[in-house]
Write a protein that holds these residues in place. Structure first.
Motif, mmCIF file in Angstrom:
data_model
loop_
_atom_site.group_PDB
_atom_site.id
_atom_site.type_symbol
_atom_site.label_atom_id
_atom_site.label_comp_id
_atom_site.label_asym_id
_atom_site.label_seq_id
_atom_site.Cartn_x
_atom_site.Cartn_y
_atom_site.Cartn_z
ATOM 1 N N LEU A 123 12.828 1.209 7.872
ATOM 2 C CA LEU A 123 12.088 0.415 6.890
ATOM 3 C C LEU A 123 13.072 -0.323 6.002
ATOM 4 C CD1 LEU A 123 9.231 2.841 5.805
ATOM 5 C CD2 LEU A 123 9.221 1.101 7.597
ATOM 6 N N ASP A 124 12.707 -1.528 5.625
ATOM 7 C CA ASP A 124 13.507 -2.319 4.690
ATOM 8 C C ASP A 124 13.028 -1.987 3.284
ATOM 9 O OD1 ASP A 124 14.537 -4.321 2.988
ATOM 10 O OD2 ASP A 124 14.619 -5.752 4.642
ATOM 11 N N PRO A 125 13.882 -1.368 2.461
ATOM 12 C CA PRO A 125 13.458 -0.955 1.119
ATOM 13 C C PRO A 125 12.906 -2.105 0.266
ATOM 14 C CG PRO A 125 15.593 -0.017 1.642
ATOM 15 C CD PRO A 125 15.259 -0.987 2.736
ATOM 16 N N GLU A 126 13.450 -3.306 0.427
ATOM 17 C CA GLU A 126 12.956 -4.442 -0.363
ATOM 18 C C GLU A 126 11.527 -4.800 0.025
ATOM 19 O OE1 GLU A 126 15.594 -7.810 -0.477
ATOM 20 O OE2 GLU A 126 17.346 -6.511 -0.742
ATOM 21 N N GLY A 127 11.245 -4.817 1.321
ATOM 22 C CA GLY A 127 9.895 -5.134 1.782
ATOM 23 C C GLY A 127 8.890 -4.074 1.374
ATOM 24 N N VAL A 128 9.307 -2.822 1.479
ATOM 25 C CA VAL A 128 8.429 -1.718 1.079
ATOM 26 C C VAL A 128 8.178 -1.777 -0.430
ATOM 27 C CG1 VAL A 128 8.213 0.790 0.948
ATOM 28 C CG2 VAL A 128 9.099 -0.279 3.028
ATOM 29 N N ALA A 129 9.220 -2.095 -1.184
ATOM 30 C CA ALA A 129 9.072 -2.207 -2.646
ATOM 31 C C ALA A 129 8.104 -3.326 -3.010
ATOM 32 C CB ALA A 129 10.427 -2.433 -3.298
ATOM 33 N N ARG A 130 8.164 -4.425 -2.263
ATOM 34 C CA ARG A 130 7.245 -5.551 -2.513
ATOM 35 C C ARG A 130 5.800 -5.111 -2.281
ATOM 36 N NH1 ARG A 130 10.394 -9.061 -0.447
ATOM 37 N NH2 ARG A 130 9.866 -8.636 1.695
ATOM 38 N N LEU A 131 5.559 -4.385 -1.187
ATOM 39 C CA LEU A 131 4.207 -3.877 -0.919
ATOM 40 C C LEU A 131 3.765 -2.900 -2.000
ATOM 41 C CD1 LEU A 131 4.198 -3.146 2.918
ATOM 42 C CD2 LEU A 131 2.884 -4.895 1.716
ATOM 43 N N ARG A 132 4.673 -2.010 -2.355
ATOM 44 C CA ARG A 132 4.322 -1.002 -3.359
ATOM 45 C C ARG A 132 3.995 -1.659 -4.698
ATOM 46 N NH1 ARG A 132 6.818 4.764 -4.989
ATOM 47 N NH2 ARG A 132 5.416 5.010 -6.732
ATOM 48 N N ALA A 133 4.789 -2.639 -5.100
ATOM 49 C CA ALA A 133 4.530 -3.328 -6.365
ATOM 50 C C ALA A 133 3.155 -3.990 -6.338
ATOM 51 C CB ALA A 133 5.619 -4.356 -6.643
ATOM 52 N N HIS A 134 2.811 -4.574 -5.207
ATOM 53 C CA HIS A 134 1.503 -5.219 -5.073
ATOM 54 C C HIS A 134 0.378 -4.202 -5.242
ATOM 55 C CE1 HIS A 134 -1.714 -7.737 -3.529
ATOM 56 N NE2 HIS A 134 -1.967 -6.830 -2.610
ATOM 57 N N PHE A 135 0.481 -3.081 -4.538
ATOM 58 C CA PHE A 135 -0.580 -2.075 -4.624
ATOM 59 C C PHE A 135 -0.581 -1.356 -5.968
ATOM 60 C CE2 PHE A 135 -0.519 -2.570 0.033
ATOM 61 C CZ PHE A 135 -1.850 -2.912 0.185
#
Length: 117
Positions: free
Chosen positions: A71-83
């Protein structure tokens, strides 16, 4: 909504890609390791990984003759921030909906008290 976020959400809308994403949450895996746990071919897994990578959710590194995906931490962080933002807004709206009748009841009680005096 930014393009990467939308691409990530779209990518995870596919059940196979969501399954791959969830497997990668446990740590880096090679295509063959992922394919062994899914009812799809290795080439199909590679295509799904490309979609996840293009969406910024997965990255790969070379490990000898194979590639490991994680997993790319930046992409996961973007999803998490959205949710997180959506959840915070939903909880705030819920709190407002619960408190509104209470506030209105208090106002009515105070008005009724003033009329009696």
């Amino acid at each position: 909504m930014d393009a990467y976020l939308q691409a990530g959400l779209d990518a995870l809308g596919d059940a196979t890609r969501m399954s791959i994403f969830q497997r990668l949450a446990s740590g880096p895996l090679a295509v063959s390791e992922i394919a062994d746990t899914l009812p799809v071919s290795r080439p199909a897994v590679s295509q799904h990984l490309k979609v996840l990578k293009d969406a910024g959710l997965v990255r790969d590194t070379r490990d000898g003759t194979r590639r490991l995906y994680q997993l790319d931490p930046e992409g996961v962080a973007r999803l998490r921030a959205h949710f997180d933002q959506m959840w915070t807004k939903a909880m705030s709206n819920f709190q407002d909906a619960v408190e509104k009748p209470l506030k209105e009841a208090k106002r009515g009680k105070h008005r009724g008290t003033n009329r009696r005096n």
